[in-house]
Design a protein around this motif. Structure first.
Motif, PDB file in Angstrom:
ATOM      1  N   ARG A  90       1.402   2.825   7.453  1.00 24.44           N
ATOM      2  CA  ARG A  90       0.720   2.794   8.737  1.00 24.44           C
ATOM      3  C   ARG A  90       1.630   2.138   9.779  1.00 24.44           C
ATOM      4  N   SER A 137      -1.686  -0.382  -4.073  1.00 13.97           N
ATOM      5  CA  SER A 137      -2.986   0.156  -3.673  1.00 13.97           C
ATOM      6  C   SER A 137      -2.766   1.351  -2.772  1.00 13.97           C
ATOM      7  N   THR A 138      -3.833   2.109  -2.591  1.00 16.27           N
ATOM      8  CA  THR A 138      -3.819   3.178  -1.600  1.00 16.27           C
ATOM      9  C   THR A 138      -5.137   3.105  -0.851  1.00 16.27           C
ATOM     10  N   ASP A 139      -5.041   2.874   0.424  1.00 16.14           N
ATOM     11  CA  ASP A 139      -6.223   2.636   1.260  1.00 16.14           C
ATOM     12  C   ASP A 139      -7.074   1.497   0.710  1.00 16.14           C
ATOM     13  N   GLY A 140      -6.404   0.489   0.140  1.00 15.67           N
ATOM     14  CA  GLY A 140      -7.121  -0.687  -0.343  1.00 15.67           C
ATOM     15  C   GLY A 140      -7.562  -0.609  -1.779  1.00 15.67           C
ATOM     16  N   ASP A 154       0.852  -1.188   0.000  1.00 12.07           N
ATOM     17  CA  ASP A 154       0.000   0.000   0.000  1.00 12.07           C
ATOM     18  C   ASP A 154       0.886   1.235   0.000  1.00 12.07           C
ATOM     19  N   ARG A 180       0.012   3.922   1.412  1.00 14.98           N
ATOM     20  CA  ARG A 180      -0.213   4.565   2.696  1.00 14.98           C
ATOM     21  C   ARG A 180       0.585   3.811   3.760  1.00 14.98           C
ATOM     22  N   TYR A 183      -3.882   1.241  -7.270  1.00 16.42           N
ATOM     23  CA  TYR A 183      -3.208   2.524  -7.488  1.00 16.42           C
ATOM     24  C   TYR A 183      -2.096   2.354  -8.513  1.00 16.42           C
TER      25      TYR A 183
END
Length: 209
Positions: free
Chosen positions: A13, A38-41, A9, A11, A44
Motif C-alpha cells: 500500500r 499477513s494479507t489484509d491483516g 503484509d 499487500r 498468510y
C-alpha cells in the motif's frame, strides 16, 4: 543472536510507514530478521517454500540472503554481503519463488546499517588532547625558567667578578699608598683596613652566587 521481529503484509500500500530494523556494518551471522506474514491483516503462509531476503544498499549495491519459510512467517540471518553497506537501504523485502520463475514479495521494510570502525587503515595512535596541551605548557614554562635561571647566574657571576676586581684594585692602591706613607705602623693599619675591605667584598660576592 539478535532476533529482529517485524510484521509484513503481502499487500503493498503506497504511503505505508515501513517498519524499521537497525544493524551495524560487520555484524555478520549475528542478526536475524523474523517477519510474521499477513494479507489484509489475516495470517498468510506463502505458497512457495523457496525464499530470500532482498536488499538494495544506499550505494546501489545489492544482496540476496537465503530465508526460511515457516507458518505465516519467514526469517533470515543476515549474511556478510547483506550488511556490507552503510546508511538506509533503498529497498528491503522478502521474496518467495519457485523453479518456474513465479514469485511474490512482501511489502518493504526499512533496513538501516550503521557504520563501524574500519580497521583497514590501522589503529590510531593513543592521543589525549588535555595531556598534550599540559605537556606543551609545562615545556614552555620550563624553558622560560631555565633561561631566567641562566640569566640570573650570569648576572651574579659578572657581579662577583667585578667585586673581586674592585677588591684587588683597592688593595693594590692601598698598598701603594701605604708604601708612600712612611711608618711601619701606618702601613700595617692600612693593610688591616684593606684586608677588612677585601673580606666584605668577598662576602658580598658570595651572596650573588
Amino acid at each position: 543472536m539478535i532476533n529482529h521481529q517485524i510484521a509484513l503484509d503481502m499487500r503493498k500500500r503506497p504511503g505505508t510507514v515501513p517498519q524499521r530494523v537497525t544493524v551495524r556494518r560487520g555484524e555478520t551471522q549475528t542478526q536475524k530478521i523474523t517477519a510474521s506474514l499477513s494479507t489484509d491483516g489475516a495470517a498468510y503462509t506463502p505458497a512457495y517454500q523457496s525464499a530470500r531476503l532482498c536488499v538494495l544498499h544506499a550505494d546501489g549495491t545489492w544482496a540476496r540472503c537465503a530465508a526460511t519459510v515457516g507458518t505465516a512467517s519467514v526469517s533470515a540471518t543476515l549474511a556478510p554481503e547483506a550488511v556490507n553497506g552503510v546508511g538506509k537501504c533503498r529497498l528491503a523485502y522478502f521474496e518467495f519463488y519457485n523453479a518456474n520463475g513465479a514469485s511474490e514479495t512482501t511489502e518493504d521494510f526499512a533496513l538501516v546499517i550503521l557504520g563501524n570502525v574500519d580497521g583497514t587503515t590501522g589503529p590510531a595512535v593513543s592521543y589525549d588532547q588535555e595531556l598534550d596541551e599540559l605537556y606543551r605548557k609545562w615545556s614552555t614554562e620550563l624553558s622560560r625558567l631555565g633561561q631566567s635561571a641562566y640569566d640570573a647566574a650570569s648576572a651574579a657571576s659578572g657581579a662577583a667578578s667585578r667585586a673581586n676586581a674592585a677588591a684587588n684594585a683597592a688593595l693594590q692602591i692601598a698598598n701603594a699608598a701605604a708604601q708612600g706613607a712612611g711608618g711601619e705602623s701606618d702601613i700595617a693599619e692600612l693593610r688591616r683596613q684593606n684586608g677588612q675591605l677585601a673580606t666584605m667584598l668577598a662576602d658580598a660576592t658570595g651572596k650573588f652566587i
